[in-house]
Design a protein around this motif. Structure first.
Motif, PDB file in Angstrom:
ATOM      1  N   HIS A 441       0.915  -1.196   0.028  1.00  0.00           N
ATOM      2  CA  HIS A 441      -0.019   0.026  -0.025  1.00  0.00           C
ATOM      3  C   HIS A 441       0.918   1.007   0.036  1.00  0.00           C
ATOM      4  CE1 HIS A 441      -4.375   1.080   0.669  1.00  0.00           C
ATOM      5  NE2 HIS A 441      -3.651   2.396   0.659  1.00  0.00           N
ATOM      6  N   ILE A 442       0.744   2.071  -1.022  1.00  0.00           N
ATOM      7  CA  ILE A 442       1.258   3.596  -0.961  1.00  0.00           C
ATOM      8  C   ILE A 442       0.331   4.389  -0.546  1.00  0.00           C
ATOM      9  CG2 ILE A 442       2.320   4.979  -2.484  1.00  0.00           C
ATOM     10  CD1 ILE A 442       3.416   2.962  -4.203  1.00  0.00           C
ATOM     11  N   VAL A 443       0.789   5.294   0.239  1.00  0.00           N
ATOM     12  CA  VAL A 443       0.090   6.456   0.650  1.00  0.00           C
ATOM     13  C   VAL A 443       0.657   7.840   0.460  1.00  0.00           C
ATOM     14  CG1 VAL A 443      -1.089   7.660   2.852  1.00  0.00           C
ATOM     15  CG2 VAL A 443      -1.114   4.982   2.820  1.00  0.00           C
ATOM     16  N   ASN A 444       0.107   8.605  -0.383  1.00  0.00           N
ATOM     17  CA  ASN A 444       0.494   9.797  -0.789  1.00  0.00           C
ATOM     18  C   ASN A 444      -0.088  11.091  -0.023  1.00  0.00           C
ATOM     19  OD1 ASN A 444       2.493   8.675  -2.434  1.00  0.00           O
ATOM     20  ND2 ASN A 444       1.179   8.401  -3.993  1.00  0.00           N
ATOM     21  N   LEU A 470      -0.618  11.621  -9.753  1.00  0.00           N
ATOM     22  CA  LEU A 470       0.127  10.583  -9.868  1.00  0.00           C
ATOM     23  C   LEU A 470      -0.555   9.484  -8.887  1.00  0.00           C
ATOM     24  CD1 LEU A 470       2.981   9.432  -9.957  1.00  0.00           C
ATOM     25  CD2 LEU A 470       3.675  10.519  -8.003  1.00  0.00           C
ATOM     26  N   SER A 471      -1.199   9.737  -7.770  1.00  0.00           N
ATOM     27  CA  SER A 471      -1.704   8.610  -7.127  1.00  0.00           C
ATOM     28  C   SER A 471      -3.044   7.966  -7.891  1.00  0.00           C
ATOM     29  CB  SER A 471      -2.299   9.310  -5.859  1.00  0.00           C
ATOM     30  OG  SER A 471      -1.622  10.103  -5.194  1.00  0.00           O
ATOM     31  N   ASP A 472      -3.769   8.808  -8.740  1.00  0.00           N
ATOM     32  CA  ASP A 472      -4.697   8.034  -9.565  1.00  0.00           C
ATOM     33  C   ASP A 472      -4.102   7.209 -10.708  1.00  0.00           C
ATOM     34  OD1 ASP A 472      -6.930   9.124  -8.104  1.00  0.00           O
ATOM     35  OD2 ASP A 472      -7.143  10.795  -9.475  1.00  0.00           O
ATOM     36  N   CYS A 473      -2.967   7.539 -11.249  1.00  0.00           N
ATOM     37  CA  CYS A 473      -2.458   6.885 -12.355  1.00  0.00           C
ATOM     38  C   CYS A 473      -1.706   5.681 -11.822  1.00  0.00           C
ATOM     39  CB  CYS A 473      -1.250   7.959 -12.914  1.00  0.00           C
ATOM     40  SG  CYS A 473      -2.071   9.245 -14.033  1.00  0.00           S
ATOM     41  N   SER A 486      -3.517   5.370  -2.039  1.00  0.00           N
ATOM     42  CA  SER A 486      -4.363   6.260  -1.397  1.00  0.00           C
ATOM     43  C   SER A 486      -3.991   7.413  -1.276  1.00  0.00           C
ATOM     44  CB  SER A 486      -4.672   5.919   0.145  1.00  0.00           C
ATOM     45  OG  SER A 486      -5.241   4.672   0.282  1.00  0.00           O
ATOM     46  N   ALA A 487      -4.675   8.482  -1.563  1.00  0.00           N
ATOM     47  CA  ALA A 487      -4.337   9.902  -1.537  1.00  0.00           C
ATOM     48  C   ALA A 487      -4.942  10.742  -0.369  1.00  0.00           C
ATOM     49  CB  ALA A 487      -4.511  10.603  -2.749  1.00  0.00           C
ATOM     50  N   ILE A 488      -4.198  11.359   0.542  1.00  0.00           N
ATOM     51  CA  ILE A 488      -4.618  12.070   1.701  1.00  0.00           C
ATOM     52  C   ILE A 488      -4.790  13.586   1.548  1.00  0.00           C
ATOM     53  CG2 ILE A 488      -4.525  12.088   4.148  1.00  0.00           C
ATOM     54  CD1 ILE A 488      -4.865   9.152   3.245  1.00  0.00           C
ATOM     55  N   TYR A 489      -6.030  14.161   1.717  1.00  0.00           N
ATOM     56  CA  TYR A 489      -6.164  15.424   1.631  1.00  0.00           C
ATOM     57  C   TYR A 489      -6.438  16.211   2.758  1.00  0.00           C
ATOM     58  CZ  TYR A 489      -6.323  13.755  -3.169  1.00  0.00           C
ATOM     59  OH  TYR A 489      -6.370  13.257  -4.422  1.00  0.00           O
ATOM     60  N   ASP A 543      -8.505   0.331   2.476  1.00  0.00           N
ATOM     61  CA  ASP A 543      -8.302   0.627   1.106  1.00  0.00           C
ATOM     62  C   ASP A 543      -9.165   1.706   0.520  1.00  0.00           C
ATOM     63  OD1 ASP A 543      -7.315   0.555  -1.594  1.00  0.00           O
ATOM     64  OD2 ASP A 543      -8.474  -1.276  -2.284  1.00  0.00           O
ATOM     65  N   ARG A 544      -8.992   2.756   0.856  1.00  0.00           N
ATOM     66  CA  ARG A 544      -9.622   4.039   0.507  1.00  0.00           C
ATOM     67  C   ARG A 544      -8.770   4.842  -0.358  1.00  0.00           C
ATOM     68  NH1 ARG A 544     -11.863   7.342   5.358  1.00  0.00           N
ATOM     69  NH2 ARG A 544     -13.132   8.373   3.687  1.00  0.00           N
ATOM     70  N   PRO A 545      -9.335   5.052  -1.684  1.00  0.00           N
ATOM     71  CA  PRO A 545      -8.499   5.841  -2.692  1.00  0.00           C
ATOM     72  C   PRO A 545      -8.146   7.316  -2.352  1.00  0.00           C
ATOM     73  CG  PRO A 545     -10.311   5.182  -3.624  1.00  0.00           C
ATOM     74  CD  PRO A 545     -10.473   4.647  -2.218  1.00  0.00           C
ATOM     75  N   PHE A 546      -9.487   8.006  -1.933  1.00  0.00           N
ATOM     76  CA  PHE A 546      -9.157   9.506  -1.907  1.00  0.00           C
ATOM     77  C   PHE A 546      -9.917   9.868  -0.510  1.00  0.00           C
ATOM     78  CE2 PHE A 546     -10.880  13.754  -2.419  1.00  0.00           C
ATOM     79  CZ  PHE A 546     -10.246  14.075  -3.670  1.00  0.00           C
ATOM     80  N   VAL A 547      -9.248  10.345   0.248  1.00  0.00           N
ATOM     81  CA  VAL A 547      -9.459  10.751   1.651  1.00  0.00           C
ATOM     82  C   VAL A 547      -9.252  12.383   2.194  1.00  0.00           C
ATOM     83  CG1 VAL A 547      -9.121  10.126   4.316  1.00  0.00           C
ATOM     84  CG2 VAL A 547      -8.593   8.462   2.251  1.00  0.00           C
TER      85      VAL A 547
END
Length: 576
Positions: A441-444, A470-473, A486-489, A543-547
């Protein structure tokens, strides 16, 4: 015997001839590979090619399949006869030394029968089971869940029932044989591609007619064993060391079936591969071979292996703020953490805090904007601690200023850390995850600024928007390898990033005053980094992609979708 490939025929107690294929040096530890339904020994080609470099690898066609003898009656497929066959092969190829058994699907089911016989530990040095549980164990597993019908237990029972639909079909008179003989065998390669997502092996020499014959005969495995064992399960413990390789994307055997297996196999090691039922052998053969090699080496006197999967987490920018809070959140949950920061002293302080929580922790100094340094450090981390299961790309710097005020040097500083730092981390550690073949799992760490434009955040918002895309790709590219992204906002979070933020067009005194002003704003907002850390841990678990994390980050996300024009208008105002 020589190390060249060899073929021999072994006759078991029932008198059926078994077609046995051996390769590798017989002086090396012997590994016996047992295939499932409707395969032959050829399904192990990739695993055998890898293992034969340092093992004596033995494969055989089970009764009714490939070149082995064909039973005349359904009862000749009972598990006790299949276990006798395995024992006969082991005695023939390694009479003076225990063998290591590795089995898949029905090969694994029948091998459990041999492994759980009294005294099996004297003949079987270790057992690796892939997607094929002991039927007696499953009988007890189901009884326990029916006796205690909690929502979770009922969900597990329903889930496995849905996975096992084909077993009912195999018990209906004539249905399965007709399917195999009139189209399924001829289209088996297409089934593997479309349903399993794997490329069939070109080396399987069977014609559609031969495959149909093996498959129809193999239905006897189900009819001779399924109902008797599941309805009247016996007590089948074993002292043989057991390694289970759970296939998390298996369409037929759910991971829940291994729950409670320690009751029957106290010497149990657990591994997982994010792949489907046949993908383990047809796509991830080298990964399976590595797991088998590590397990056999351990039981031949080699290095120890952890009994349960160990989670290794690598974090950048781990010396303070969100990075430190996230490191401690993972440490509190039992993870081993590798902490990277440009400031080694601050990373070492995080290590001290993690160790107070009972975690294993390590600190390394690195500048994430230096790609070569990140590559070298990733190799060092892999050599000293292993490949990470989770990577958190958190390191970042802040900057405020309009586009025309922001200098080239300021653009470079922001993009080098915020975007290139994430790129370097994903590439260096992501490549290791992909090569290992066990997922990850990669978290950006992005920012609400990625989708909330501002005239004063041109460089910062651009860098974070790049992280988001980049995270989406990456999520799309790495999905087939079981690597989640996952990308964290976060929004306004009270961390020390404000104390190092730079501002375009201001002298040193003005920069210091503006930092104080912005830091005070963030302090009054008082959203702690620990809440972002909790969101990161949950994103990995679920496994949440957009947070989006804070209220303002969530609101901006919704508003940007409902009224993008309003967001663009608001971007014109200068805040702060």
């Amino acid at each position: 015997m020589t190390a060249a490939a060899r073929h021999l025929t072994v006759t078991g107690p029932s008198g059926l001839p078994l077609s046995v294929h051996a390769e590798g040096d017989p002086a090396h530890p012997t590994v016996v590979l047992v295939h499932g339904y409707p395969d032959t020994h050829r399904v192990w080609d990739d695993v055998a090619a890898d293992l034969s470099a340092d093992h004596h690898v033995v494969r055989y066609d089970v009764r009714g399949a490939g070149g082995s003898g064909r039973p005349e009656r359904v009862r000749d497929y009972r598990l006790e006869h299949l276990a006798d066959d395995l024992t006969a092969v082991a005695d023939a190829v390694s009479p003076d030394r225990p063998v290591h058994v590795v089995a898949h699907d029905w090969g694994s089911i029948q091998s459990w029968e041999a492994v759980t016989r009294p005294g099996a530990e004297a003949r079987i040095a270790s057992y690796t089971s892939i997607s094929g549980p002991c039927l007696d164990h499953i009988g007890h597993w189901a009884r326990h869940r029916f006796a205690r019908p909690t929502p979770r237990h009922l969900a597990q029972l329903a889930g496995q029932a849905a996975h096992s639909w084909y077993i009912v079909a195999f018990h209906l008179p004539g249905l399965a044989p007709l399917a195999w003989q009139h189209g399924l065998a001829a289209r088996w390669d297409s089934v593997l591609r479309l349903v399993e997502g794997v490329t069939p092996r070109a080396g399987d020499p069977r014609s559609a007619r031969e495959l149909a014959g093996d498959a129809v005969r193999g239905i006897g495995l189900y009819r001779a064993n399924m109902l008797p064992r599941l309805l009247n399960p016996g007590q089948r413990p074993t002292l043989v060391p057991v390694q289970t390789i759970t296939l998390t994307e298996d369409n037929y055997v759910s991971p829940a079936l291994t729950e409670g297996l320690e009751r029957w196999a106290p010497q149990l090691w657990r591994r997982t591969i994010p792949v489907g039922h046949w993908g383990a052998l047809l796509e991830k053969g080298t990964t399976v071979a590595r797991m088998v090699r590590e397990f056999t080496a351990h039981h031949e006197g080699g290095p120890a292996l952890p009994r349960a999967p160990r989670r290794l987490v690598v974090l950048t920018g781990a010396g303070s703020g969100i990075g430190r809070a996230t490191a401690l959140a993972f440490a509190e949950r039992g993870a081993e953490v590798v902490l990277l920061d440009r400031d080694l002293e601050s990373a070492e302080r995080t290590v001290e805090l993690a160790r107070l929580l009972g975690a294993t922790a390590h600190a390394y100094q690195v500048d994430v904007s230096d790609g070569a340094a990140m590559d070298a450090l990733a190799a060092k981390v892999a050599a000293e601690h292993g490949v990470p299961d989770v990577l958190v790309n958190n390191a970042g710097v802040g900057h405020s200023g309009s586009f025309l005020e922001t200098t080239e040097a300021e653009w470079k500083r922001v993009l080098d850390v915020n975007l290139w730092g994430v790129i370097h981390g994903c590439r260096a550690f992501g490549a290791l995850m992909a090569a290992r073949g066990e997922g990850g799992h990669i978290v950006n760490l992005a920012s609400a600024a990625a989708y909330l434009p501002s005239r004063m955040l041109a460089a910062y918002a651009t860098s974070k928007a790049g992280v988001s895309m980049l995270s989406d790709c990456l999520r799309a590219e790495l999905a087939g390898q079981g690597i989640k992204v996952s990308a964290i906002y976060p929004g306004i979070v009270n961390t020390n990033i404000t104390r190092s933020t730079t501002f375009s067009g201001l002298d040193d005194a003005e920069q210091t005053a503006q930092r104080r002003r912005v830091s005070g704003l963030y302090a009054r907002r008082n959203f702690p980094p620990e809440k972002v850390a909790a969101a990161i841990v949950k994103a990995v678990a679920d496994d949440r992609p957009f947070v989006p994390v804070t209220v303002e980050a969530k609101a901006a996300r919704v508003l940007g979708r409902l009224s993008p024009g309003l967001i663009r208008t608001a971007a014109r105002f200068r805040l702060g």
